[in-house]
Design a protein around this motif. Sequence first.
Motif, mmCIF file in Angstrom:
data_model
loop_
_atom_site.group_PDB
_atom_site.id
_atom_site.type_symbol
_atom_site.label_atom_id
_atom_site.label_comp_id
_atom_site.label_asym_id
_atom_site.label_seq_id
_atom_site.Cartn_x
_atom_site.Cartn_y
_atom_site.Cartn_z
ATOM 1 N N ASN A 57 -7.459 3.061 0.437
ATOM 2 C CA ASN A 57 -6.531 4.149 0.099
ATOM 3 C C ASN A 57 -6.871 4.766 -1.248
ATOM 4 O OD1 ASN A 57 -5.186 3.728 2.483
ATOM 5 N ND2 ASN A 57 -3.471 2.608 1.560
ATOM 6 N N ARG B 196 -7.881 8.603 -1.920
ATOM 7 C CA ARG B 196 -7.059 9.397 -2.831
ATOM 8 C C ARG B 196 -7.870 9.868 -4.028
ATOM 9 N NH1 ARG B 196 -3.510 5.921 -3.378
ATOM 10 N NH2 ARG B 196 -4.163 4.964 -5.298
ATOM 11 N N ARG C 100 -0.922 9.933 7.572
ATOM 12 C CA ARG C 100 -0.630 9.312 6.288
ATOM 13 C C ARG C 100 -1.277 7.921 6.239
ATOM 14 N NH1 ARG C 100 5.832 8.042 6.954
ATOM 15 N NH2 ARG C 100 5.531 6.705 5.177
ATOM 16 N N PRO C 101 -1.639 7.471 5.049
ATOM 17 C CA PRO C 101 -2.397 6.216 4.936
ATOM 18 C C PRO C 101 -1.739 5.023 5.633
ATOM 19 C CG PRO C 101 -2.476 7.382 2.851
ATOM 20 C CD PRO C 101 -1.556 8.160 3.745
ATOM 21 N N GLU D 199 0.056 10.615 -0.752
ATOM 22 C CA GLU D 199 -0.019 11.321 0.531
ATOM 23 C C GLU D 199 1.035 10.827 1.508
ATOM 24 O OE1 GLU D 199 -2.606 10.125 -1.048
ATOM 25 O OE2 GLU D 199 -3.932 11.823 -1.434
ATOM 26 N N ASP D 200 1.437 9.556 1.382
ATOM 27 C CA ASP D 200 2.511 9.032 2.227
ATOM 28 C C ASP D 200 3.787 9.822 1.979
ATOM 29 O OD1 ASP D 200 1.545 5.532 1.859
ATOM 30 O OD2 ASP D 200 0.904 7.062 3.283
ATOM 31 N N ALA E 158 0.836 -1.183 0.000
ATOM 32 C CA ALA E 158 0.000 0.000 0.000
ATOM 33 C C ALA E 158 0.876 1.239 0.000
ATOM 34 C CB ALA E 158 -0.902 -0.017 1.231
ATOM 35 N N TRP E 159 0.723 2.121 -0.974
ATOM 36 C CA TRP E 159 1.424 3.400 -1.045
ATOM 37 C C TRP E 159 0.475 4.390 -1.648
ATOM 38 C CZ3 TRP E 159 2.335 6.404 -5.400
ATOM 39 C CH2 TRP E 159 3.105 7.564 -5.163
ATOM 40 N N ALA E 160 0.519 5.584 -1.131
ATOM 41 C CA ALA E 160 -0.274 6.660 -1.704
ATOM 42 C C ALA E 160 0.615 7.883 -1.740
ATOM 43 C CB ALA E 160 -1.516 6.917 -0.848
ATOM 44 N N THR F 292 -7.032 -2.710 2.024
ATOM 45 C CA THR F 292 -6.203 -1.535 2.321
ATOM 46 C C THR F 292 -6.013 -0.681 1.083
ATOM 47 O OG1 THR F 292 -5.029 -2.665 4.115
ATOM 48 C CG2 THR F 292 -3.928 -0.776 3.120
ATOM 49 N N ASN F 293 -5.669 -1.315 -0.016
ATOM 50 C CA ASN F 293 -5.441 -0.561 -1.254
ATOM 51 C C ASN F 293 -6.734 0.060 -1.758
ATOM 52 O OD1 ASN F 293 -2.699 -1.075 -1.349
ATOM 53 N ND2 ASN F 293 -2.904 -2.909 -2.573
ATOM 54 N N ARG G 59 -9.574 13.940 1.174
ATOM 55 C CA ARG G 59 -9.014 13.984 2.517
ATOM 56 C C ARG G 59 -9.242 15.346 3.123
ATOM 57 N NH1 ARG G 59 -3.518 13.201 3.342
ATOM 58 N NH2 ARG G 59 -3.783 12.518 5.457
#
Lengths: 282, 209
Positions: free
Chosen positions: B103, B107, B152-153, A87-88, A83-85, B99-100, B112
Amino acid sequence: MTDNERQFEDFIRDIKFDDTPDPTHRGTLEQDLLTILSKQSPRQIEFWRTIMKAKITKLAAAAVIIVAVALSVSVLTNLTSPAWAIEDTAEALDEFSGIYISGTIAKGDLGEGSDTVLIGKERVPCELWAQANQERTGSGNIRLDAGSKIMVVYKMTTYTYDADSNRVDIKPGQGFTIDPWPTGEFVLQIQEMVKDWEVLYGKDPASGRDRVFITCCYPRLLKSYWFEIDVETGLPVRLKQWHNTRRQGAPAYDFQRLIFFEELPDELFEFDIPEGTTIIEK
Amino acid sequence: MIVGTSSKVSEESKIGADNDNRVSNDGQLIDEARSDPEAFARLYRRHYDAVFRYCVHRLFERQTAEDVTSAVFLKVVENLHGFKGTERQFRNWLYKIATNTVNDHLRKNARRAGLLKVAGEHADNQVADCESAAEKADEQMTILRKAMLDLRPRYQTIITMRFFENLKLAEIAEVLGSSDGTVRSQLARALAKLRKKLGTFQREVLEND
């Protein structure tokens, strides 16, 4: 763990959600999914099992896996990729005010501002250290070593040293800057402005860490980019920039290391003028 | 894997109630579910509650959680034929998809900021009228929502899995593909940030009183 920390964790743990599933939604969704399944040809599901049973196909599949590993980038669907966005990354960048970059720059005219494909250009190793100014709008102190040249901005004075001519020019003011500073807000805005944003997931072959690889272009500035981001920290670790929109030819900047610091000390940017240098103060 | 306990002792509420039971019985069912709709339905019923609850714990909103849960299971239907693994890996696979998907939702809707704004206004409105114990609990939830969604996520994910899904650090590490140590340190940082944000939002609420 302190008592306060324990109490805080208990507080979080005791939060009650209205999370009782609604049987109506559960049932409706089940029917929808079964409808979708019934429309899928059963042969489709069996097809993949059948081809994998064939010995030759298994060998071919194994070869694909080996090649993918050798390339060190496996293209996963983002279904189960780490999981990456963005926003991270944005949030991670806001924690740091200092940056170190090392890599190479193409020598000579880089064609900044024009659609330029660099081929056969000599490359110059470079190192850059930069500390954000108080407002985090740009850099304050900054130092760039590129080949025989060193440029330093220290406490609003710019030193430009050329080892070939053994000369240093000293001028008041900021002769060069990183502007704007790469804050989280800036990164989010940039993502809105660039085109052809593509994300691939993979791993760093040396460390095995999960990585995200991003390509994009900025047509207005006639530039294109490639980024590698560490999923765990959210921080960029490598970066390339081309002065055309197609990542064609050699990158103008090829930065192989990006390291972030909470803060860099002023002393790092003090410039000691080498003995016997010609000093030109402007 | 239930946060809190359910007082409903019905056949349906037992489904998905026991995380270990889900893990140990899924293996054969997964194989069958690839080609047998009835088996898929059983697999779905076994995991629906857990996925929905995870979405609620991440999104703090039932309706949105239902929508995202639907999206998660649609992806499961589309990709189950490609899943190869143990029962434990299937659970982790589901968590990763969820989770993905959560997110992605946060996004793509670019909400947000909007959610925080709404949550903030909601919190202000709620606090203005807050008197009873139930209303106080609502106020706390709204502030928590605002603070969590401001993280952050990855931090949101780790806190949710640890405190609302009751996963052990090793299990979280397995889901996220990280080491135990990394999850431990990220959890500590996430909690510190959450605590700071809660303090900030709590103070804002008190100042607006």
